[in-house]
Design a protein around this motif. Structure first.
Motif, PDB file in Angstrom:
ATOM      1  N   LYS A 183      -0.587   9.657 -13.097  1.00 36.90           N
ATOM      2  CA  LYS A 183       0.863   9.689 -13.247  1.00 36.90           C
ATOM      3  C   LYS A 183       1.569   9.854 -11.905  1.00 36.90           C
ATOM      4  N   GLN A 184       0.999  10.651 -11.007  1.00 38.97           N
ATOM      5  CA  GLN A 184       1.610  10.845  -9.693  1.00 38.97           C
ATOM      6  C   GLN A 184       1.481   9.601  -8.827  1.00 38.97           C
ATOM      7  N   VAL A 185       0.304   8.989  -8.867  1.00 39.13           N
ATOM      8  CA  VAL A 185       0.057   7.766  -8.095  1.00 39.13           C
ATOM      9  C   VAL A 185      -0.594   6.751  -9.029  1.00 39.13           C
ATOM     10  N   PRO A 186       0.210   5.893  -9.659  1.00 38.55           N
ATOM     11  CA  PRO A 186      -0.297   4.976 -10.690  1.00 38.55           C
ATOM     12  C   PRO A 186      -1.016   3.752 -10.115  1.00 38.55           C
ATOM     13  N   VAL A 187      -2.213   3.977  -9.577  1.00 39.22           N
ATOM     14  CA  VAL A 187      -2.966   2.872  -8.989  1.00 39.22           C
ATOM     15  C   VAL A 187      -4.439   3.218  -9.010  1.00 39.22           C
ATOM     16  N   SER A 188      -5.279   2.204  -8.889  1.00 42.28           N
ATOM     17  CA  SER A 188      -6.724   2.398  -8.757  1.00 42.28           C
ATOM     18  C   SER A 188      -7.244   1.469  -7.682  1.00 42.28           C
ATOM     19  N   ALA A 189      -8.436   1.767  -7.176  1.00 42.81           N
ATOM     20  CA  ALA A 189      -9.035   0.899  -6.157  1.00 42.81           C
ATOM     21  C   ALA A 189      -9.293  -0.492  -6.722  1.00 42.81           C
ATOM     22  N   THR A 190      -9.644  -0.577  -8.007  1.00 41.06           N
ATOM     23  CA  THR A 190      -9.875  -1.878  -8.642  1.00 41.06           C
ATOM     24  C   THR A 190      -8.615  -2.726  -8.607  1.00 41.06           C
ATOM     25  N   MET A 191      -7.482  -2.123  -8.908  1.00 38.85           N
ATOM     26  CA  MET A 191      -6.213  -2.853  -8.858  1.00 38.85           C
ATOM     27  C   MET A 191      -5.927  -3.362  -7.453  1.00 38.85           C
ATOM     28  N   ILE A 192      -6.154  -2.532  -6.453  1.00 43.01           N
ATOM     29  CA  ILE A 192      -5.870  -2.937  -5.075  1.00 43.01           C
ATOM     30  C   ILE A 192      -6.811  -4.042  -4.633  1.00 43.01           C
ATOM     31  N   ARG A 193      -8.078  -3.933  -4.996  1.00 42.84           N
ATOM     32  CA  ARG A 193      -9.025  -5.004  -4.616  1.00 42.84           C
ATOM     33  C   ARG A 193      -8.616  -6.336  -5.218  1.00 42.84           C
ATOM     34  N   SER A 194      -8.035  -6.300  -6.410  1.00 40.33           N
ATOM     35  CA  SER A 194      -7.652  -7.552  -7.069  1.00 40.33           C
ATOM     36  C   SER A 194      -6.501  -8.239  -6.361  1.00 40.33           C
ATOM     37  N   ASN A 195      -5.609  -7.444  -5.739  1.00 41.09           N
ATOM     38  CA  ASN A 195      -4.450  -8.027  -5.058  1.00 41.09           C
ATOM     39  C   ASN A 195      -3.839  -6.999  -4.112  1.00 41.09           C
ATOM     40  N   PRO A 196      -4.385  -6.855  -2.913  1.00 41.08           N
ATOM     41  CA  PRO A 196      -3.865  -5.846  -1.972  1.00 41.08           C
ATOM     42  C   PRO A 196      -2.378  -5.983  -1.700  1.00 41.08           C
ATOM     43  N   TYR A 197      -1.883  -7.199  -1.596  1.00 48.00           N
ATOM     44  CA  TYR A 197      -0.468  -7.405  -1.277  1.00 48.00           C
ATOM     45  C   TYR A 197       0.441  -6.897  -2.390  1.00 48.00           C
ATOM     46  N   GLN A 198       0.048  -7.126  -3.647  1.00 46.94           N
ATOM     47  CA  GLN A 198       0.848  -6.685  -4.781  1.00 46.94           C
ATOM     48  C   GLN A 198       0.987  -5.162  -4.809  1.00 46.94           C
ATOM     49  N   TYR A 199      -0.085  -4.481  -4.407  1.00 46.47           N
ATOM     50  CA  TYR A 199      -0.095  -3.018  -4.453  1.00 46.47           C
ATOM     51  C   TYR A 199       0.020  -2.410  -3.049  1.00 46.47           C
ATOM     52  N   ARG A 200       0.677  -3.158  -2.174  1.00 44.04           N
ATOM     53  CA  ARG A 200       0.804  -2.766  -0.769  1.00 44.04           C
ATOM     54  C   ARG A 200       1.344  -1.351  -0.596  1.00 44.04           C
ATOM     55  N   LYS A 201       2.290  -0.935  -1.423  1.00 43.70           N
ATOM     56  CA  LYS A 201       2.935   0.368  -1.239  1.00 43.70           C
ATOM     57  C   LYS A 201       1.990   1.529  -1.500  1.00 43.70           C
ATOM     58  N   PHE A 202       0.844   1.251  -2.115  1.00 43.82           N
ATOM     59  CA  PHE A 202      -0.107   2.314  -2.422  1.00 43.82           C
ATOM     60  C   PHE A 202      -1.204   2.455  -1.368  1.00 43.82           C
ATOM     61  N   VAL A 203      -1.076   1.724  -0.272  1.00 40.10           N
ATOM     62  CA  VAL A 203      -2.107   1.737   0.768  1.00 40.10           C
ATOM     63  C   VAL A 203      -1.453   2.019   2.115  1.00 40.10           C
ATOM     64  N   SER A 204      -2.022   2.908   2.895  1.00 39.90           N
ATOM     65  CA  SER A 204      -1.465   3.207   4.214  1.00 39.90           C
ATOM     66  C   SER A 204      -1.614   2.004   5.142  1.00 39.90           C
ATOM     67  N   ASP A 205      -0.765   1.953   6.162  1.00 45.28           N
ATOM     68  CA  ASP A 205      -0.837   0.863   7.139  1.00 45.28           C
ATOM     69  C   ASP A 205      -2.224   0.785   7.772  1.00 45.28           C
ATOM     70  N   LEU A 206      -2.811   1.928   8.067  1.00 45.82           N
ATOM     71  CA  LEU A 206      -4.121   1.980   8.706  1.00 45.82           C
ATOM     72  C   LEU A 206      -5.175   1.252   7.888  1.00 45.82           C
ATOM     73  N   VAL A 207      -5.120   1.435   6.583  1.00 43.52           N
ATOM     74  CA  VAL A 207      -6.081   0.784   5.688  1.00 43.52           C
ATOM     75  C   VAL A 207      -5.723  -0.687   5.489  1.00 43.52           C
ATOM     76  N   TYR A 208      -4.447  -0.957   5.262  1.00 36.82           N
ATOM     77  CA  TYR A 208      -4.038  -2.312   4.895  1.00 36.82           C
ATOM     78  C   TYR A 208      -4.409  -3.335   5.959  1.00 36.82           C
ATOM     79  N   ARG A 209      -4.263  -2.967   7.212  1.00 34.43           N
ATOM     80  CA  ARG A 209      -4.556  -3.934   8.284  1.00 34.43           C
ATOM     81  C   ARG A 209      -6.014  -4.384   8.244  1.00 34.43           C
ATOM     82  N   ASP A 210      -6.914  -3.521   7.720  1.00 34.13           N
ATOM     83  CA  ASP A 210      -8.325  -3.883   7.642  1.00 34.13           C
ATOM     84  C   ASP A 210      -8.657  -4.695   6.394  1.00 34.13           C
ATOM     85  N   LEU A 211      -7.671  -4.907   5.532  1.00 24.97           N
ATOM     86  CA  LEU A 211      -7.877  -5.722   4.336  1.00 24.97           C
ATOM     87  C   LEU A 211      -7.423  -7.167   4.548  1.00 24.97           C
TER      88      LEU A 211
END
Length: 338
Positions: A125-153
């Motif tokens: 409820k606090q952070v409505p996301v999972s790693a599976t969701m991010i792997r499926s579409n990092p750009y769609q869930y961009r707000k749930f990933v820090s800049d440090l991590v996103y650049r490596d995706l």
């Protein structure tokens, strides 16, 4: 008694739900251990995933579990293997007091450790996301990933070549096709603004290299799957040699580091008509510079893919390569086996 927290996971990728759990733990315990497992669910290597946590939370003790149990299961045999493995990682006499998780395995792990079963945001409820969701579409869930991590995706693709070999046109065309960001050549903009009698000073080449990397970093955070880059610090280094017969120290170092900065390197061949604009040095110079770029890439042991023909032919070649490419995999080795 010292409060010692522990959590574990694949962190593939590390996201703001994980951050929320770690930050909660850091408020409640004196020291926190994070165990991170090797996994095949995404190709980002274990040490890079561990590096994300170390950089974001330097006080956390991160343990890389290269030989840890594979996956999660409520099968009791698997649970026992995992419990024994985690207990074996602890230092002699060390007692975990709080086990942090947001998953079912919190129950058996906390029991085995003799620790408080501390579930954090199990309902997401606090952070409505999972790693599976991010792997499926990092750009769609961009707000749930820090800049440090996103650049490596993001797959970073750079196009090299002499003047008037179609790099800029190709970079922008690919960004449009893939609906993503691109980084244009900073040096060309800098030169146009600062040149005097078509020359710039030696120190300017450091500014160009740094400015270009800053432009790339900004574009990376807006990219979707791919970032297309027009030239890099190696090209700047070669221009410095051409202008002054030497390169400044910072630029030389950045050029060396650039060998590992990009996932794919394409070389635009000089087989298209030369566009003789005022800021270029002539077709003969293009031919010489093209040969120098190839020699430099070979000397640096940087694999590259040549692009020939029309814009459409070059785009088709890039499409073909991207279709078979996955970051952090031995792409060139796969090509050899094929």
């Amino acid at each position: 008694m010292k409060k010692l927290g522990l959590t574990l996971g694949k962190f593939a990728p590390f996201h703001k739900g994980h951050q929320y759990m770690i930050e909660t733990a850091l408020q409640e315990v004196d020291e926190l251990i994070v165990v991170i497992y090797e996994t095949q669910v995404m190709p980002v290597p274990l040490h890079i995933r561990a590096g994300w946590i170390r950089k974001l939370y330097p006080t956390v003790r991160v343990i890389e579990a290269w030989d840890g149990p594979d996956g999660y299961s409520d099968d009791r045999e698997h649970e026992i293997r995992e419990e024994q493995y985690i207990l074996g990682l602890l230092q002699e006499g060390e007692q975990v007091t709080h086990f942090y998780s947001s998953e079912f395995y919190g129950e058996h792990m906390s029991r085995a450790l003799g620790a408080v079963d501390r579930r954090v945001d199990e309902a997401r409820k606090q952070v409505p996301v999972s790693a599976t969701m991010i792997r499926s579409n990092p750009y769609q869930y961009r707000k749930f990933v820090s800049d440090l991590v996103y650049r490596d995706l993001i797959t970073k693709v750079v196009f090299l070549g002499a003047m008037s070999t179609g790099k800029s046109t190709l970079t922008e065309a690919l960004a449009r096709k893939y609906k993503t960001a691109f980084a244009s050549e900073y040096g060309r903009d800098y030169w146009a603004e600062h040149q005097v009698d078509r020359r710039i000073g030696l120190e300017a080449f450091d500014e160009i290299a740094v400015g270009h990397i800053e432009r790339e970093e900004r574009a990376l955070l807006e990219a979707d799957r791919y970032l297309f880059v027009d030239t890099n610090a190696i090209t700047t280094y070669m221009y410095a040699l051409d202008y002054h017969g030497r390169a400044p120290e910072l630029l030389t170092r950045l050029a060396l580091e650039n060998a590992q900065r990009y996932d794919l390197v394409f070389l635009c061949e000089d087989d298209i008509p030369y566009d003789d604009t005022w800021d270029r040095s002539g077709e003969q110079k293009r031919s010489v510079f093209h040969k120098q770029i190839i020699a430099d890439l070979l000397a640096r042991r940087i694999p590259y893919i040549p692009l020939k023909g029309s814009l459409e032919e070059r785009i088709r070649k890039v499409d073909e390569v991207l279709a078979g490419f996955t970051s952090y995999r031995n792409y060139y080795g796969e090509m050899i086996r094929c």
